[in-house]
Design a protein around this motif. Structure first.
Motif, PDB file in Angstrom:
ATOM      1  N   PRO A 260       0.678  -0.684   7.122  1.00 34.78           N
ATOM      2  CA  PRO A 260       0.886  -0.158   5.913  1.00 34.78           C
ATOM      3  C   PRO A 260       1.390   1.336   6.352  1.00 34.78           C
ATOM      4  O   PRO A 260       1.908   2.248   5.860  1.00 34.78           O
ATOM      5  CB  PRO A 260      -0.404   0.059   5.110  1.00 34.78           C
ATOM      6  CG  PRO A 260      -1.487  -0.440   5.901  1.00 34.78           C
ATOM      7  CD  PRO A 260      -0.666  -1.418   7.005  1.00 34.78           C
TER       8      PRO A 260
ATOM      9  N   ARG B 297       1.868  -6.990   9.384  1.00 32.42           N
ATOM     10  CA  ARG B 297       1.952  -5.967   8.167  1.00 32.42           C
ATOM     11  C   ARG B 297       1.130  -4.694   8.699  1.00 32.42           C
ATOM     12  O   ARG B 297       0.175  -4.792   9.198  1.00 32.42           O
ATOM     13  CB  ARG B 297       1.487  -6.760   6.993  1.00 32.42           C
ATOM     14  CG  ARG B 297       2.061  -7.829   6.301  1.00 32.42           C
ATOM     15  CD  ARG B 297       1.247  -8.165   4.842  1.00 32.42           C
ATOM     16  NE  ARG B 297       1.711  -6.942   4.030  1.00 32.42           N
ATOM     17  CZ  ARG B 297       1.242  -7.128   2.981  1.00 32.42           C
ATOM     18  NH1 ARG B 297       0.627  -7.956   2.389  1.00 32.42           N
ATOM     19  NH2 ARG B 297       1.655  -5.811   2.190  1.00 32.42           N
TER      20      ARG B 297
ATOM     21  N   THR C 254       6.282  -2.553   6.870  1.00 29.62           N
ATOM     22  CA  THR C 254       5.273  -2.519   5.689  1.00 29.62           C
ATOM     23  C   THR C 254       5.015  -4.016   5.149  1.00 29.62           C
ATOM     24  O   THR C 254       3.758  -4.227   4.923  1.00 29.62           O
ATOM     25  CB  THR C 254       5.756  -1.717   4.352  1.00 29.62           C
ATOM     26  OG1 THR C 254       6.088  -0.202   4.936  1.00 29.62           O
ATOM     27  CG2 THR C 254       4.586  -1.532   3.343  1.00 29.62           C
TER      28      THR C 254
END
Length: 40
Positions: free
Chosen positions: A28, A26, A18
């Motif tokens: 999510p 990155r 995350t």
């Protein structure tokens, strides 16, 4: 004991994915595949 270690490892992977730690991008939605490990 073993389940506890697996859940801790899954939480570490979730945080790393995350927030982009350990050289990863990155993402999510990285924890979507780890959700079944949290089901008792």
């Amino acid at each position: 004991m073993c389940r506890c270690l697996i859940r801790i490892l899954a939480l570490d992977l979730l945080i790393a994915g995350t927030y982009g730690l350990i050289g990863q991008e990155r993402d999510p939605f990285s924890g979507v595949s780890l959700i079944p490990l949290g089901i008792p």
